[in-house]
Design an enzyme around this catalytic site. Structure first.
Site, PDB file in Angstrom:
ATOM      1  N   GLU A  74       0.808  -1.227   0.000  1.00 49.05           N
ATOM      2  CA  GLU A  74       0.000   0.000   0.000  1.00 49.05           C
ATOM      3  C   GLU A  74       0.842   1.279   0.000  1.00 49.05           C
ATOM      4  O   GLU A  74       0.571   2.203   0.757  1.00 49.05           O
ATOM      5  CB  GLU A  74      -0.976  -0.023   1.188  1.00 49.05           C
ATOM      6  CG  GLU A  74      -1.882  -1.238   1.144  1.00 49.05           C
ATOM      7  CD  GLU A  74      -2.935  -1.279   2.263  1.00 49.05           C
ATOM      8  OE1 GLU A  74      -2.875  -0.429   3.157  1.00 49.05           O
ATOM      9  OE2 GLU A  74      -3.800  -2.170   2.211  1.00 49.05           O
ATOM     10  N   GLU A 111      -5.641 -10.908  -1.409  1.00 49.05           N
ATOM     11  CA  GLU A 111      -6.520 -10.704  -0.239  1.00 49.05           C
ATOM     12  C   GLU A 111      -7.992 -10.707  -0.645  1.00 49.05           C
ATOM     13  O   GLU A 111      -8.786  -9.895  -0.148  1.00 49.05           O
ATOM     14  CB  GLU A 111      -6.169  -9.375   0.462  1.00 49.05           C
ATOM     15  CG  GLU A 111      -4.703  -9.271   0.864  1.00 49.05           C
ATOM     16  CD  GLU A 111      -4.351  -8.013   1.644  1.00 49.05           C
ATOM     17  OE1 GLU A 111      -5.272  -7.301   2.080  1.00 49.05           O
ATOM     18  OE2 GLU A 111      -3.156  -7.749   1.809  1.00 49.05           O
TER      19      GLU A 111
END
Ligand code: XIL
Length: 381
Positions: A172, A291
């Site tokens: 991220e 994910e």
């Protein structure tokens, strides 16, 4: 009389005797239900590793989710237990006890491990790392943060050397506002919280080069990934990330693959899903659906009735995404599929009944989504 007829007579006599023996007058017991038809485990039909995220509780103490993990999956990501602020305490000391117990249990169950995560702004001992900074001296801060990053990666990746299949080295690093810019303290929410530390505020675009170099030194055999969310949602973010991977590699560090988190919902645009897999595949690198979970609460209501129609729509989307992955990413580049959790009520998106994003109910029953995943994996693409 023929033999068969004698057998019939014998059978009838036995049945009559049984009826008499049952005492008479009692009700006939109901027929026992047909045996459950077990589906094949997900891992047995897939041509790439199939994983789930599991927390310590889900994997080590909850018998239902632990059995599911062992039956259906051949790989896992620890949901929180390899993150910086689980391993490193507020004074900088390392404690691997929880993660080590999970590694041992995974190895005993023949479950491979994907390491998550080495450099991320969230769930990180931000206050501890910030305590080393000198407010007026960016050069000092650059060198200090570089050395903190190096120690952190070498200690954690070194500890698990040989035990993980790969690592999310960077997680991220790109902001959503504006999408595709590199994170800093201004574009990151809660940048000064105790558990947030924005490495790229101090290291800028050098962060990736450094982190991947330190990780490769610490565990040369592990596959090294950059991981991010909204890549199917924002072309700007996806393009920035792909360009950044080329930049890191151009500067001499090894990046083996890209993880696309895919925290999506039942309305996620299907063309956008296909296009993002195509662009990821065109890098020639490994692609990890890292994910995956599929929300059904598209209006963000505080609580939600999980209707049959929503369950069907969710199953359809699970099937679509996995099929798209297999259609668009060549076999040799498929690192694997990771579903972000096991039972619906263990999901980080569950929030007391606000969403049901996974493929098993809270009781451990297979949802329609389970069958959809199984069918996609079986498709032979
Ligand atoms: C989540 C976990 O699922 C939660 O248990 C935790 O409270 C917060 O983090 N992106 C990531 C994951 O890379 O590590 C996050 O996991 C979900 C978003």
């Amino acid at each position: 009389m023929k033999k068969e007829v004698w057998l019939c007579v014998l059978l009838l006599a036995t049945v009559a005797a049984c009826k008499k023996d049952s005492g008479g007058g009692g009700t006939t017991p109901p027929p026992s239900p047909p045996p459950l038809v077990e589906t094949a485990p997900l891992k047995s039909v897939a041509t790439f590793p199939v994983a789930a995220a599991g927390s310590y509780g889900a994997f080590m103490t909850n018998a239902t989710s632990s059995a599911i993990l062992k039956r259906d999956f051949n790989s896992m990501t620890f949901e929180n237990e390899m993150k910086n602020n689980t391993i490193v305490n507020a004074s900088g000391a390392y404690n691997f006890n929880t993660a080590d117990a999970m590694v041992a249990a995974a190895q005993a169950a023949n479950i491979q491990i994907h390491g998550h995560v080495l450099a991320w702004h969230a769930q990180t001992q931000g206050s501890y790392y910030r305590s080393f900074l000198n407010a007026g001296d960016p050069n000092y801060n650059y060198a200090k943060v570089d050395s903190l990053l190096k120690t952190n990666i070498q200690t954690i990746a070194g500890h698990f050397k040989g035990k993980v299949r790969g690592w999310d080295v960077i997680n991220e690093m790109f902001s959503d506002g504006p999408a595709g810019t590199i994170r800093n303290n201004s574009n990151t929410a809660n940048a000064n919280n105790n558990d947030v530390f924005v490495w790229s505020e101090y290291l800028g675009r050098d962060l990736g080069v450094k982190a991947f170099t330190y990780a490769a030194d610490a565990d040369p055999a592990a596959k090294l990934f950059i991981n991010d969310y909204n890549l199917e949602f924002s072309t700007a973010k996806l393009d920035s990330l792909i360009a950044y991977v080329a930049e890191i590699r151009g500067r001499g560090a090894r990046v083996d693959g890209i993880g696309t988190q895919m925290h999506v919902n039942i309305n996620t645009n299907k063309d956008a899903i296909d296009n993002h897999f195509k662009k990821l595949a065109a890098t020639g690198l490994l692609v990890h659906v890292s994910e995956l979970d599929i929300g059904v609460n598209t209006s963000n209501a505080a609580s939600l009735v999980f209707t049959d129609a929503l369950e069907t729509a969710q199953a359809e989307m699970y099937n679509y995404i996995i099929t798209s992955y297999m259609r668009n990413v060549p076999k040799a580049q498929r690192y694997g599929l990771t579903i972000w959790g096991l039972l619906d009520n263990q999901s980080w998106r569950y929030k007391n009944g606000a969403d049901y994003p996974l493929i098993y109910t809270a009781a451990g029953a297979k949802k329609k989504a389970y069958e959809a995943v199984l069918n996609a994996l079986k498709s032979g693409l």
